[in-house]
Design a protein around this motif. Structure first.
Motif, PDB file in Angstrom:
ATOM      1  N   ALA A 244       0.835  -1.209   0.000  1.00 27.79           N
ATOM      2  CA  ALA A 244       0.000   0.000   0.000  1.00 27.79           C
ATOM      3  C   ALA A 244       0.868   1.257   0.000  1.00 27.79           C
ATOM      4  O   ALA A 244       0.601   2.225  -0.723  1.00 27.79           O
ATOM      5  N   LYS A 245       1.945   1.236   0.799  1.00 27.26           N
ATOM      6  CA  LYS A 245       2.836   2.404   0.897  1.00 27.26           C
ATOM      7  C   LYS A 245       3.589   2.637  -0.410  1.00 27.26           C
ATOM      8  O   LYS A 245       3.794   3.792  -0.818  1.00 27.26           O
ATOM      9  N   LEU A 246       4.010   1.541  -1.070  1.00 27.09           N
ATOM     10  CA  LEU A 246       4.678   1.663  -2.381  1.00 27.09           C
ATOM     11  C   LEU A 246       3.758   2.338  -3.394  1.00 27.09           C
ATOM     12  O   LEU A 246       4.162   3.246  -4.126  1.00 27.09           O
ATOM     13  N   LEU A 247       2.504   1.871  -3.445  1.00 27.92           N
ATOM     14  CA  LEU A 247       1.539   2.409  -4.407  1.00 27.92           C
ATOM     15  C   LEU A 247       1.233   3.875  -4.126  1.00 27.92           C
ATOM     16  O   LEU A 247       1.204   4.707  -5.036  1.00 27.92           O
ATOM     17  N   LYS A 248       1.034   4.177  -2.840  1.00 30.16           N
ATOM     18  CA  LYS A 248       0.727   5.564  -2.445  1.00 30.16           C
ATOM     19  C   LYS A 248       1.873   6.488  -2.862  1.00 30.16           C
ATOM     20  O   LYS A 248       1.649   7.565  -3.418  1.00 30.16           O
ATOM     21  N   ARG A 249       3.121   6.052  -2.616  1.00 30.77           N
ATOM     22  CA  ARG A 249       4.286   6.883  -2.929  1.00 30.77           C
ATOM     23  C   ARG A 249       4.419   7.096  -4.444  1.00 30.77           C
ATOM     24  O   ARG A 249       4.921   8.120  -4.895  1.00 30.77           O
ATOM     25  N   ALA A 250       3.939   6.102  -5.215  1.00 31.21           N
ATOM     26  CA  ALA A 250       4.015   6.207  -6.673  1.00 31.21           C
ATOM     27  C   ALA A 250       2.880   7.054  -7.244  1.00 31.21           C
ATOM     28  O   ALA A 250       2.773   7.214  -8.468  1.00 31.21           O
ATOM     29  N   GLY A 251       2.020   7.579  -6.359  1.00 30.92           N
ATOM     30  CA  GLY A 251       0.937   8.447  -6.818  1.00 30.92           C
ATOM     31  C   GLY A 251      -0.274   7.696  -7.317  1.00 30.92           C
ATOM     32  O   GLY A 251      -1.118   8.248  -8.033  1.00 30.92           O
ATOM     33  N   ILE A 252      -0.380   6.426  -6.931  1.00 29.43           N
ATOM     34  CA  ILE A 252      -1.508   5.593  -7.371  1.00 29.43           C
ATOM     35  C   ILE A 252      -2.558   5.576  -6.264  1.00 29.43           C
ATOM     36  O   ILE A 252      -2.229   5.467  -5.086  1.00 29.43           O
ATOM     37  N   GLY A 253      -3.829   5.710  -6.638  1.00 30.41           N
ATOM     38  CA  GLY A 253      -4.913   5.655  -5.660  1.00 30.41           C
ATOM     39  C   GLY A 253      -4.972   4.276  -5.027  1.00 30.41           C
ATOM     40  O   GLY A 253      -4.997   3.267  -5.730  1.00 30.41           O
ATOM     41  N   VAL A 254      -4.991   4.216  -3.696  1.00 20.82           N
ATOM     42  CA  VAL A 254      -4.984   2.917  -3.026  1.00 20.82           C
ATOM     43  C   VAL A 254      -5.887   2.962  -1.792  1.00 20.82           C
ATOM     44  O   VAL A 254      -5.918   3.948  -1.055  1.00 20.82           O
ATOM     45  N   SER A 255      -6.669   1.921  -1.628  1.00 25.80           N
ATOM     46  CA  SER A 255      -7.477   1.746  -0.413  1.00 25.80           C
ATOM     47  C   SER A 255      -7.433   0.260  -0.075  1.00 25.80           C
ATOM     48  O   SER A 255      -6.947  -0.552  -0.872  1.00 25.80           O
ATOM     49  N   GLY A 256      -7.910  -0.100   1.103  1.00 27.06           N
ATOM     50  CA  GLY A 256      -7.855  -1.504   1.486  1.00 27.06           C
ATOM     51  C   GLY A 256      -8.829  -1.825   2.589  1.00 27.06           C
ATOM     52  O   GLY A 256      -9.657  -0.992   2.970  1.00 27.06           O
ATOM     53  N   SER A 257      -8.722  -3.055   3.089  1.00 26.99           N
ATOM     54  CA  SER A 257      -9.578  -3.472   4.197  1.00 26.99           C
ATOM     55  C   SER A 257      -8.808  -4.449   5.072  1.00 26.99           C
ATOM     56  O   SER A 257      -7.827  -5.060   4.634  1.00 26.99           O
ATOM     57  N   ASP A 258      -9.260  -4.583   6.297  1.00 27.08           N
ATOM     58  CA  ASP A 258      -8.692  -5.562   7.217  1.00 27.08           C
ATOM     59  C   ASP A 258      -9.807  -6.028   8.136  1.00 27.08           C
ATOM     60  O   ASP A 258     -10.840  -5.355   8.273  1.00 27.08           O
TER      61      ASP A 258
ATOM     62  N   LEU B 227      -1.542   3.363   8.174  1.00 26.84           N
ATOM     63  CA  LEU B 227      -1.988   3.611   6.797  1.00 26.84           C
ATOM     64  C   LEU B 227      -2.973   4.779   6.750  1.00 26.84           C
ATOM     65  O   LEU B 227      -2.901   5.625   5.853  1.00 26.84           O
ATOM     66  N   ASP B 228      -3.881   4.818   7.717  1.00 28.89           N
ATOM     67  CA  ASP B 228      -4.830   5.942   7.795  1.00 28.89           C
ATOM     68  C   ASP B 228      -4.082   7.277   7.884  1.00 28.89           C
ATOM     69  O   ASP B 228      -4.442   8.253   7.224  1.00 28.89           O
ATOM     70  N   ALA B 229      -3.023   7.294   8.700  1.00 27.39           N
ATOM     71  CA  ALA B 229      -2.236   8.522   8.899  1.00 27.39           C
ATOM     72  C   ALA B 229      -1.547   8.961   7.609  1.00 27.39           C
ATOM     73  O   ALA B 229      -1.256  10.142   7.422  1.00 27.39           O
ATOM     74  N   MET B 230      -1.311   7.998   6.702  1.00 27.79           N
ATOM     75  CA  MET B 230      -0.695   8.323   5.408  1.00 27.79           C
ATOM     76  C   MET B 230      -1.728   8.728   4.360  1.00 27.79           C
ATOM     77  O   MET B 230      -1.386   8.991   3.208  1.00 27.79           O
ATOM     78  N   GLY B 231      -2.998   8.708   4.750  1.00 26.03           N
ATOM     79  CA  GLY B 231      -4.056   9.056   3.796  1.00 26.03           C
ATOM     80  C   GLY B 231      -4.533   7.875   2.975  1.00 26.03           C
ATOM     81  O   GLY B 231      -5.126   8.034   1.911  1.00 26.03           O
ATOM     82  N   ILE B 232      -4.270   6.654   3.472  1.00 24.90           N
ATOM     83  CA  ILE B 232      -4.751   5.444   2.797  1.00 24.90           C
ATOM     84  C   ILE B 232      -5.971   4.944   3.564  1.00 24.90           C
ATOM     85  O   ILE B 232      -5.886   4.595   4.746  1.00 24.90           O
ATOM     86  N   SER B 233      -7.108   4.926   2.900  1.00 27.52           N
ATOM     87  CA  SER B 233      -8.355   4.533   3.548  1.00 27.52           C
ATOM     88  C   SER B 233      -8.385   3.016   3.756  1.00 27.52           C
ATOM     89  O   SER B 233      -8.220   2.256   2.798  1.00 27.52           O
ATOM     90  N   VAL B 234      -8.600   2.587   5.005  1.00 29.05           N
ATOM     91  CA  VAL B 234      -8.691   1.146   5.318  1.00 29.05           C
ATOM     92  C   VAL B 234     -10.042   0.873   5.968  1.00 29.05           C
ATOM     93  O   VAL B 234     -10.327   1.359   7.072  1.00 29.05           O
ATOM     94  N   ALA B 235     -10.879   0.104   5.276  1.00 25.73           N
ATOM     95  CA  ALA B 235     -12.182  -0.273   5.829  1.00 25.73           C
ATOM     96  C   ALA B 235     -11.979  -1.444   6.795  1.00 25.73           C
ATOM     97  O   ALA B 235     -11.138  -2.308   6.552  1.00 25.73           O
TER      98      ALA B 235
END
Length: 342
Positions: A6-20, A30-38
């Motif tokens: 997720a961090k690799l994709l975010k750094r490359a400027g690609i939209g990324v979200s996930g779930s756990d 991940l939330d703190a990096m602006g990656i939405s995790v459901a």
């Protein structure tokens, strides 16, 4: 490694979200990096404009999000397949073995960082000195990855350098017996790039047998083999190990006129072997051991690997991930060596 993807994709400027399945320190990070995790698995979590679904091998085909991706014809890769494709063409240094992978990966990253190689490093645990926890982004050509034998994940890579720390039967849901596990490591050796290097533990009988069987084929492809350990026949030998309160030092002999002394602030013979494996690999790719060795004294260890959680009122509490009988035994031995009489 899922959060590292997720961090690799975010750094490359690609939209990324996930779930756990549940919230954790990792999902908070991940939330703190602006990656939405459901939290919770639901087909609605797959975005309408999703191009690729990356999943952990622990997530079955029956998972609602994977089923939704299948229904919509969205490409799916497990996290190791993704990393293998993402880093194809880069110079990969892969750390494998039943025990000590995470620590050795982080140590190798530290040696390369301190010798100005600026590596990218992906560890299957969190490293205190990494702002992003389990991944370090570097601009250099080297990529250090912890290679997991579980579900044969490490076969997704074609490394330039390979460390085999040890081989012991584990993950018996995947490997019914030792022969099956050895066959997978044999296949891993066949994936090392021609002209590369294999670093093998001379103290481990199974590793030695495996290397003995494959040596001719490896050398035919121009692959150098260097062994390490306490054994007298190792190419790179550990000698004069001294353990004092909260510190251990040893001499590293690799056939050079002078041995190099190294120091560790983490305990246990297993960590001396981990450090020796990392030193042997860096020296095999042209970095001087005398330049690299001082970095070991700066290595603080990693999350849940003999991690001091509390030290108050004469009571020291240590958290360790060890769950395999061998790993538990060496962890207790390490504790006794650093805390004599306690």
């Amino acid at each position: 490694n899922m959060s590292a993807v997720a961090k690799l994709l975010k750094r490359a400027g690609i939209g990324v979200s996930g779930s756990d399945s549940k919230a954790s320190e990792l999902t908070d990070e991940l939330d703190a990096m602006g990656i939405s995790v459901a939290i919770g698995q639901d087909k609605a979590n797959v975005p309408s404009d999703c191009d690729l679904l990356v999943y952990s091998s622990a997530v079955p085909v029956s998972n609602p999000e994977r089923m939704e991706a299948t229904r919509r014809g969205i490409d799916q890769l497990n996290n190791f397949q993704f990393l293998g494709q993402w880093f194809a063409g880069r110079r990969i240094l892969l750390v494998t073995g039943t025990h000590g992978k995470s620590t050795t990966t982080a140590m190798l990253g530290k040696l390369l960082e301190e010798t100005h190689q600026d590596p990218t490093v992906i560890v299957g645990s969190r490293v205190p000195s990494y702002p992003l926890g389990n991944i370090r982004f570097g601009e250099g050509e080297l990529v250090v990855i912890e290679g997991d034998e579980y579900a044969k994940h490490f076969l997704e890579f074609e490394p330039y350098g390979l460390i085999i720390n040890n081989i012991e039967l584990d993950h018996t849901d995947i490997f019914p017996d030792m022969d099956a596990l050895l066959d997978t490591f044999r296949e891993m050796l066949s994936r090392v790039r021609g002209g590369g290097v294999v670093i093998a533990n001379a103290d481990d009988a199974r590793v030695s047998t495996l290397i003995g069987r494959e040596r001719a084929e490896l050398e035919e492809r121009g692959i150098r083999i260097r062994t390490f350990g306490f054994a007298s026949h190792a190419d790179c030998r550990v000698e004069d190990l001294q353990v004092k309160q909260s510190k251990q030092t040893f001499a590293y002999h690799d056939g050079s006129p002078r041995a190099v002394r190294a120091e560790l602030t983490i305990p246990g013979r297993m960590n001396v072997l981990n450090a020796t494996a990392a030193l042997t690999l860096v020296s095999s790719i042209g970095i001087s051991v005398s330049d690299a060795a001082p970095a070991l004294a700066k290595f603080e260890g990693i999350w849940r690997r003999f991690e001091t959680v509390s030290d108050k009122g004469g009571v020291t509490v240590i958290s360790d991930y060890a769950h395999h009988p061998t790993a538990i035994a060496v962890t207790i031995e390490a504790a006794r060596s650093f805390f004599p009489g306690r």
